[in-house]
Design an enzyme around this catalytic site. Structure first.
Site, PDB file in Angstrom:
ATOM      1  N   TRP A 117       1.233  -6.762  27.181  1.00 21.80           N
ATOM      2  CA  TRP A 117       1.790  -7.465  25.636  1.00 21.80           C
ATOM      3  C   TRP A 117       2.868  -8.510  25.586  1.00 21.80           C
ATOM      4  O   TRP A 117       3.716  -7.941  26.187  1.00 21.80           O
ATOM      5  CB  TRP A 117       1.201  -6.410  24.515  1.00 21.80           C
ATOM      6  CG  TRP A 117       0.246  -5.596  24.287  1.00 21.80           C
ATOM      7  CD1 TRP A 117      -0.582  -4.576  25.234  1.00 21.80           C
ATOM      8  CD2 TRP A 117      -0.760  -6.051  23.743  1.00 21.80           C
ATOM      9  NE1 TRP A 117      -1.482  -4.245  24.464  1.00 21.80           N
ATOM     10  CE2 TRP A 117      -2.364  -5.395  23.700  1.00 21.80           C
ATOM     11  CE3 TRP A 117      -1.160  -7.094  23.298  1.00 21.80           C
ATOM     12  CZ2 TRP A 117      -3.101  -5.717  23.222  1.00 21.80           C
ATOM     13  CZ3 TRP A 117      -2.112  -7.753  22.294  1.00 21.80           C
ATOM     14  CH2 TRP A 117      -3.637  -6.950  22.575  1.00 21.80           C
TER      15      TRP A 117
ATOM     16  N   GLU B 276       0.698  -0.743  -0.609  1.00 19.12           N
ATOM     17  CA  GLU B 276       0.074   0.197  -0.103  1.00 19.12           C
ATOM     18  C   GLU B 276       1.067   1.244   0.176  1.00 19.12           C
ATOM     19  O   GLU B 276       0.566   1.718  -0.159  1.00 19.12           O
ATOM     20  CB  GLU B 276      -0.546   0.025   0.769  1.00 19.12           C
ATOM     21  CG  GLU B 276      -2.209  -0.533   1.626  1.00 19.12           C
ATOM     22  CD  GLU B 276      -2.099  -2.292   1.296  1.00 19.12           C
ATOM     23  OE1 GLU B 276      -0.475  -2.966   1.949  1.00 19.12           O
ATOM     24  OE2 GLU B 276      -2.692  -2.656   1.971  1.00 19.12           O
TER      25      GLU B 276
ATOM     26  N   LYS C 140      -0.997 -11.973  24.171  1.00 20.50           N
ATOM     27  CA  LYS C 140      -1.770 -10.875  25.680  1.00 20.50           C
ATOM     28  C   LYS C 140      -1.909 -11.930  26.524  1.00 20.50           C
ATOM     29  O   LYS C 140      -2.732 -12.579  26.637  1.00 20.50           O
ATOM     30  CB  LYS C 140      -2.836 -10.143  25.058  1.00 20.50           C
ATOM     31  CG  LYS C 140      -3.498  -8.510  26.060  1.00 20.50           C
ATOM     32  CD  LYS C 140      -4.633  -8.048  25.828  1.00 20.50           C
ATOM     33  CE  LYS C 140      -4.632  -6.906  27.232  1.00 20.50           C
ATOM     34  NZ  LYS C 140      -5.531  -6.209  26.329  1.00 20.50           N
TER      35      LYS C 140
HETATM   36  P1  ADP Z   1       2.080  -9.247   3.054  1.00 18.73           P
HETATM   37  O1  ADP Z   1       3.068  -9.454   4.096  1.00 18.73           O
HETATM   38  O2  ADP Z   1       0.884  -8.603   3.997  1.00 18.73           O
HETATM   39  O3  ADP Z   1       1.923  -9.757   1.867  1.00 18.73           O
HETATM   40  P2  ADP Z   1       3.204  -6.786   2.194  1.00 18.73           P
HETATM   41  O4  ADP Z   1       4.549  -7.383   1.511  1.00 18.73           O
HETATM   42  O5  ADP Z   1       3.080  -5.000   1.702  1.00 18.73           O
HETATM   43  O6  ADP Z   1       2.037  -7.259   2.931  1.00 18.73           O
HETATM   44  O7  ADP Z   1       3.710  -6.338   3.274  1.00 18.73           O
HETATM   45  C1  ADP Z   1       3.726  -5.127   4.358  1.00 18.73           C
HETATM   46  C2  ADP Z   1       3.439  -5.602   6.117  1.00 18.73           C
HETATM   47  O8  ADP Z   1       5.299  -6.227   6.490  1.00 18.73           O
HETATM   48  C3  ADP Z   1       3.543  -4.389   6.746  1.00 18.73           C
HETATM   49  O9  ADP Z   1       2.846  -3.777   7.295  1.00 18.73           O
HETATM   50  C4  ADP Z   1       4.349  -5.017   7.912  1.00 18.73           C
HETATM   51  O10 ADP Z   1       3.581  -6.114   9.236  1.00 18.73           O
HETATM   52  C5  ADP Z   1       5.567  -6.080   7.438  1.00 18.73           C
HETATM   53  N1  ADP Z   1       6.782  -5.959   7.706  1.00 18.73           N
HETATM   54  C6  ADP Z   1       7.118  -5.285   6.474  1.00 18.73           C
HETATM   55  N2  ADP Z   1       8.428  -4.705   6.618  1.00 18.73           N
HETATM   56  C7  ADP Z   1       9.272  -5.168   7.920  1.00 18.73           C
HETATM   57  C8  ADP Z   1       9.841  -4.833   9.136  1.00 18.73           C
HETATM   58  N3  ADP Z   1      11.177  -4.214   8.756  1.00 18.73           N
HETATM   59  N4  ADP Z   1       9.550  -5.436   9.824  1.00 18.73           N
HETATM   60  C9  ADP Z   1       8.529  -5.776   9.989  1.00 18.73           C
HETATM   61  N5  ADP Z   1       7.914  -6.068   9.593  1.00 18.73           N
HETATM   62  C10 ADP Z   1       8.147  -5.479   8.247  1.00 18.73           C
END
Ligand code: ADP
Length: 542
Positions: A449, A335, A444
Site C-alpha cells: 500500500w 455520521e 496498491k
Molecule cells: P464527505 O467528505 O463524504 O462529504 P464528511 O464531511 O462527513 O463527508 O467527511 C468525512 C470524511 O472526511 C472522513 O471519513 C475522512 O475520510 C475525511 N476526514 C475528515 N477529517 C479528516 C482528517 N483530519 N484527516 C483525514 N481525513 C479526514
C-alpha cells in the site's frame, strides 16, 4: 436501588435559554451579501430564535416535521439551529453546493415541509422547486429584491410573532433536532439525524479544554458551512458559552476572509484545509515586496484554527505557526456529529521539541471522551502500536447507528454495532490516530500500500507547490501506481526530478514515488470543499 437524580432531558432549549439569560450583551456579527456587517446581541438572538419557534408553530409545524434551510453562515441560520427544534421541528440543512437535482432529491427524501432560504439563493431554489414542493418558503431578505408573492418574508413572520408568549414544544431527549445528508460519494446521499441528547453531549465533549478549548471569551469565525455537519457543531458550543460569533456570509474567498479578520479579529476559526491553503497563499503573497496588498492584512496573533474534513499537511501547520496561528486538527464525519478525534499536545508531549509537536499536529489526534475507537484489519483488532493499519470503526452516543429511511446498510455497520468509517489508519501508544487514506483512495502497488495522503503532504511541502493531490492509475505490472497532480504557486515551478528529490529527502522509498506528475490549474473540489479525487481519476484514467 434507584438513582436519586432528576429525570431532566438533555435539551438544546436549555442552551438557548441560558444564552438569553447570561450572555445577552454579547455579539453575533454577520457579513451580509453586500459585505456590510450586521450586529445582533445575544439578547436579540434569543428573542428572534423564540419568535421563529412561535412563527413556525403558528404555521402549523408539528413535532418531528422537517424545516429545511438553504442558507449561508449568518445570524438567521443560527436562529434556525435553535428556533426550529424549540418548536419541535427538525432542522435539515441543505448543501447549496450540490447540483439542483440532488438538492431536490434530498429534500424529497427527507420530506421537508418548510424551507428557510436566503433571498440571494432563490435562483438556486427555483432550479429544484419542481422536484419537491415545500408547503411554505420563508425568505430571509438581505436586499436581494422583493420577497416573491408565493413566499413568506422571514423578517415579517418574526416581527409578527410573540417571543414572550412562546412555549417550547414538549420533547424527550432522544427527539430529533437536526439532520444532514452525507455527500454520497458512493450511491445516493444518506441522512443522519441528530437528537437533543447527541447534540448536547457532542457540544460538551468537543468544547473541552484539550479539544476545541472553547471559552466564552473566544471570538469564533466559522468558515465551515453551517450545512456541512452543522459547522462541525461549533454554533452550539459558541451559544452554550456565549462566545462572540463572526459569520462570513457568502464571502469565503481568501481576501474576503482576511479582510473580515482585520475587522473582527477571531481567536478561533474553523474550516477545511483547502480554505486555509488559499488563505495562507494570499497572505504570504501580500508580504512579498511590491504586492498590491502590502500592509493590508495581519493574521490575528494567537488565533487557533480548527482544521479537519481532510488531512492537514504538516507544511500548512508550519506555515501558519510562522505567522502566529496554531492549527488544531480534527477528524470525524457527518455520521459522527462530527468530532471523533482532535490533535492536542498531551501532557506527555509538553516538553517535546517543535518538530515533534508539528508531527503530532499533522495527525488526526486523540479520541474525545464518549467515542470508542478501534482499528480493524482482516485478522481483527489491530494493536495501538503506531504501525498496524486497518479500518477505523467507532461507536458512541453521538455516532449514528443507521441512516434515515433507508434499508439496513450492512457494509456501513458491523454486526456488533460499530460504524465503519472507510478510513484507513494506525493508532499509536498515546492514542494518536494517523489517517493514511480513505479505503477507496489507497494505492496498491505490487502488493504494497502507498498512502496518497502521505505523498500529497510531502509534495505540498515543496516551496513552489500550492496544492497536490495523488491518485492511483492502473498499471499492467504493479496493479496501481501513484500519479501526482500538482498546482504550482503563481510564477513558481519545479521539475519532476526536484519533486522526487523532495520526496526522497522526506524518507519515501524510490518505488513509492509517483510515476508521473501532471501540472493542473486547480484541484477540483467537492461540495464540502475537499479535494475531489474522483474528478481527477476521470481526467487521468491512465
Ligand atoms: P464527505 O467528505 O463524504 O462529504 P464528511 O464531511 O462527513 O463527508 O467527511 C468525512 C470524511 O472526511 C472522513 O471519513 C475522512 O475520510 C475525511 N476526514 C475528515 N477529517 C479528516 C482528517 N483530519 N484527516 C483525514 N481525513 C479526514
Amino acid at each position: 436501588m434507584r438513582t436519586t437524580m432528576m429525570d431532566v432531558p438533555l435539551s438544546l432549549n436549555h442552551l438557548l435559554e441560558r444564552a438569553g439569560r447570561l450572555f445577552g450583551g454579547n455579539t453575533i456579527v454577520s457579513r451580509l451579501p453586500d459585505k456590510s456587517l450586521r450586529r445582533h446581541s445575544y439578547a436579540q438572538f434569543h428573542r428572534r430564535a423564540r419568535a421563529l419557534g412561535s412563527a413556525l408553530q403558528a404555521l402549523g409545524l408539528r413535532r418531528g416535521d422537517r424545516v429545511a434551510t438553504l442558507c449561508w453562515n449568518h445570524h438567521a441560520h443560527l436562529e434556525c439551529y435553535f428556533g426550529i427544534p424549540a418548536a419541535g421541528g427538525v432542522m435539515h440543512t441543505l448543501n447549496l453546493r450540490l447540483a439542483p437535482e440532488e438538492i431536490g432529491w434530498i429534500a424529497g427524501h427527507a420530506q421537508d415541509r418548510f424551507l428557510v432560504v436566503d433571498d440571494i439563493l432563490l435562483p438556486l431554489y427555483r432550479r429544484f422547486a419542481h422536484l419537491h414542493r415545500f408547503e411554505r418558503v420563508l425568505v430571509v431578505p438581505f436586499g436581494g429584491g422583493p420577497v416573491p408573492a408565493d413566499c413568506d418574508d422571514y423578517e415579517a413572520l418574526l416581527a409578527a410573532a410573540d417571543p414572550d408568549g412562546f412555549a417550547y414544544a414538549p420533547h424527550a431527549e432522544d427527539d430529533p433536532v437536526a439532520m444532514c445528508y452525507t455527500s454520497g460519494t458512493t450511491g445516493r446521499p444518506k441522512g443522519v439525524v441528530y437528537s437533543h441528547r447527541s447534540t448536547v453531549l457532542h457540544t460538551l465533549v468537543a468544547s473541552l479544554a484539550d479539544f476545541w478549548g472553547l471559552r466564552g471569551a473566544d471570538v469564533v469565525l466559522p468558515v465551515t458551512p453551517m450545512f456541512h455537519a452543522n459547522s462541525w457543531g461549533m454554533p452550539y458550543g459558541a451559544v452554550m458559552l456565549g462566545a462572540k460569533l463572526v459569520f462570513p456570509g457568502p464571502h469565503l474567498h481568501p481576501e474576503d476572509l482576511l479582510d473580515l479578520m482585520q475587522q473582527e479579529p477571531p481567536t478561533l476559526a474553523l474550516g477545511v484545509p483547502t480554505i486555509w491553503l488559499g488563505l495562507i497563499q494570499a497572505y504570504e503573497a501580500s508580504l512579498e515586496p511590491g504586492s498590491p496588498h502590502a500592509g493590508r492584512w495581519r493574521l490575528p496573533q494567537g488565533m487557533r484554527s480548527l482544521v479537519g474534513g481532510a488531512a492537514v499537511p504538516e507544511s500548512l501547520i508550519r506555515a501558519f505557526d510562522r505567522h502566529g496561528v496554531w492549527i488544531l486538527q480534527g477528524w470525524g464525519m457527518t455520521e459522527t456529529s462530527p468530532v471523533c478525534t482532535i490533535s492536542y499536545p498531551r501532557a506527555e508531549l509538553r516538553d517535546a521539541g517543535m518538530d515533534e509537536r508539528y508531527r503530532r499536529a499533522a495527525m488526526a489526534g486523540v479520541p474525545v471522551p464518549l467515542v470508542d475507537l478501534r482499528v480493524r484489519g482482516d485478522d481483527g483488532d489491530q494493536p495501538w502500536d503506531g504501525a498496524s493499519v486497518g479500518e477505523i470503526q467507532v461507536r458512541g452516543p453521538f455516532i449514528t447507528g443507521s441512516y434515515h429511511a433507508v434499508p439496513a446498510e450492512p457494509e456501513k455497520f458491523t454486526p456488533d454495532g460499530w460504524l465503519r468509517t472507510g478510513d484507513v489508519a494506525s493508532v499509536d501508544g498515546l492514542g494518536f490516530v494517523r489517517i493514511t487514506d480513505r479505503t477507496k483512495d489507497l494505492i496498491k502497488s505490487g502488493g504494497e500500500w502507498i498512502s496518497s495522503v502521505d505523498l500529497e503532504n510531502a509534495v505540498m511541502a515543496h516551496p513552489a507547490v500550492a496544492e497536490a493531490a495523488v491518485i492511483a492509475i492502473p498499471d499492467a505490472k504493479w496493479g496501481e501506481r501513484p500519479l501526482a497532480c500538482v498546482v504550482f504557486k503563481p510564477g513558481r515551478a519545479a521539475t519532476p526530478a526536484e519533486l522526487d528529490a523532495q520526496l526522497l529527502q522526506q524518507g519515501f522509498a524510490r518505488w513509492q514515488l509517483p510515476d508521473r506528475y501532471e501540472v493542473i490549474e486547480a484541484v477540483p473540489r467537492t461540495s464540502t470543499g475537499k479535494f475531489w479525487k474522483l474528478r481527477l481519476r476521470e481526467r487521468f484514467p491512465a
